[in-house]
Design an enzyme around this catalytic site. Sequence first.
Site, PDB file in Angstrom:
ATOM      1  N   SER A  27      -6.448   8.317   6.339  1.00 47.92           N
ATOM      2  CA  SER A  27      -6.583   6.948   5.838  1.00 47.92           C
ATOM      3  C   SER A  27      -7.989   6.410   6.079  1.00 47.92           C
ATOM      4  O   SER A  27      -8.525   5.652   5.263  1.00 47.92           O
ATOM      5  CB  SER A  27      -5.554   6.034   6.506  1.00 47.92           C
ATOM      6  OG  SER A  27      -5.713   6.034   7.918  1.00 47.92           O
TER       7      SER A  27
ATOM      8  N   GLU B  56      -9.798   1.049  10.111  1.00 51.69           N
ATOM      9  CA  GLU B  56      -9.001   0.582  11.242  1.00 51.69           C
ATOM     10  C   GLU B  56      -9.532   1.143  12.561  1.00 51.69           C
ATOM     11  O   GLU B  56      -8.782   1.268  13.530  1.00 51.69           O
ATOM     12  CB  GLU B  56      -7.545   0.987  11.028  1.00 51.69           C
ATOM     13  CG  GLU B  56      -6.910   0.305   9.821  1.00 51.69           C
ATOM     14  CD  GLU B  56      -5.494   0.766   9.539  1.00 51.69           C
ATOM     15  OE1 GLU B  56      -4.602  -0.088   9.470  1.00 51.69           O
ATOM     16  OE2 GLU B  56      -5.288   1.986   9.383  1.00 51.69           O
TER      17      GLU B  56
ATOM     18  N   LYS C 245       1.158   8.607  18.633  1.00 49.87           N
ATOM     19  CA  LYS C 245       0.546   8.533  17.305  1.00 49.87           C
ATOM     20  C   LYS C 245      -0.946   8.217  17.408  1.00 49.87           C
ATOM     21  O   LYS C 245      -1.763   8.755  16.656  1.00 49.87           O
ATOM     22  CB  LYS C 245       1.257   7.457  16.477  1.00 49.87           C
ATOM     23  CG  LYS C 245       0.718   7.274  15.062  1.00 49.87           C
ATOM     24  CD  LYS C 245       1.020   8.458  14.167  1.00 49.87           C
ATOM     25  CE  LYS C 245       0.523   8.232  12.738  1.00 49.87           C
ATOM     26  NZ  LYS C 245       1.238   7.140  12.062  1.00 49.87           N
TER      27      LYS C 245
ATOM     28  N   ASN D 285      -1.208   1.522  11.780  1.00 51.12           N
ATOM     29  CA  ASN D 285      -1.904   2.591  12.478  1.00 51.12           C
ATOM     30  C   ASN D 285      -2.508   2.046  13.764  1.00 51.12           C
ATOM     31  O   ASN D 285      -2.840   0.859  13.864  1.00 51.12           O
ATOM     32  CB  ASN D 285      -3.032   3.166  11.609  1.00 51.12           C
ATOM     33  CG  ASN D 285      -2.544   4.243  10.679  1.00 51.12           C
ATOM     34  OD1 ASN D 285      -1.569   4.930  10.953  1.00 51.12           O
ATOM     35  ND2 ASN D 285      -3.230   4.402   9.558  1.00 51.12           N
TER      36      ASN D 285
ATOM     37  N   GLY E 179       0.826  -1.199   0.000  1.00 50.52           N
ATOM     38  CA  GLY E 179       0.000   0.000   0.000  1.00 50.52           C
ATOM     39  C   GLY E 179       0.857   1.245   0.000  1.00 50.52           C
ATOM     40  O   GLY E 179       2.052   1.208  -0.321  1.00 50.52           O
TER      41      GLY E 179
END
Length: 314
Positions: free
Chosen positions: A268, A280, A196, A114, A22
């Site tokens: 995303s 996600e 993050k 992620n 990806g």
Amino acid sequence: MATPGNNQGLSGNGRIAILGAGSMGQLWAGYLPTGTVTFIPRRKVTPETGNPALTYTFRRFEGPEEVVTVPYLLATEAPPSLLMVTTKAGDTLDAIESNLHDLSPETPIVLFQNGMGCQQAVAERWPQRPILAASTTEGANRPAPDCTVHAGKGETWVGPLTKSATTHLTQVVTALGTSGLTVHAEQDIQRRLWDKLIINAGINAFTAILDCPNGDILTDPFYREHIDELCDEISKVMKEDIGKALPSITIRERIETVARNTARNTSSMRSDRRRGRPTEIDFINGYIVGRGHALGVDVPTNQMLTNRIKQLSP
């Protein structure tokens, strides 16, 4: 792609294999030195079957476009010396399991997912292997299937998740550093993953629900109504989870700084919803919900955002 050369610090054949082609996988493949990087295909490839390489247009950060060709790892080749896993979080366990028999037990595995949750699951599944996690602020997107853009320049931190990974940390950071991207060793990688996670939890779901670029959430009434409660929940769960926490006001400041700095970017999660793909969310706000429930912290705002994303039609 960078000039040819050997990856310093890696044992074995010195090659880096990337599992997951990806935007993030293609970003790293575009910067790593020619001849040292390969993609692992979904199906076994031999010189007689299939396309032996992946070719795409790559645009470096504020740089020109170039055509990049990265070979697939052939079934007949020696195993790589380092595995980077850049799959979606929900695909990570199965993707690794499908390829693990081809790797030496000593091969470092670096996870670039992620959110949180899948990294810990991988480390728990294979505690004897050198499993490391990466937290990166590099931004990449794919405006077309055969084009990857380095949309935001950042930094990457890599740290051990299993005991055996500690002795591999220096060589992994050295090898990834041959990309020319900024890579740091980080012993407390859980804290970096939380840093993050905070950003993703404060931006991604809002952009997917509102169907807007990152910066547009800042003036939307829905975001403004819920952001303080969200940050308060994140702070409390973080404190209970790792014993350290940022004040909720600091969490909001960090979220909004990133949203402003990436104002025209598409998250995303918004991209996944637009393309009808699974998100996600279970590894971002959903992870905070799960940890909150386990630790006795009320998390109604994270629960609401998680539910809203799951209710969106593909």
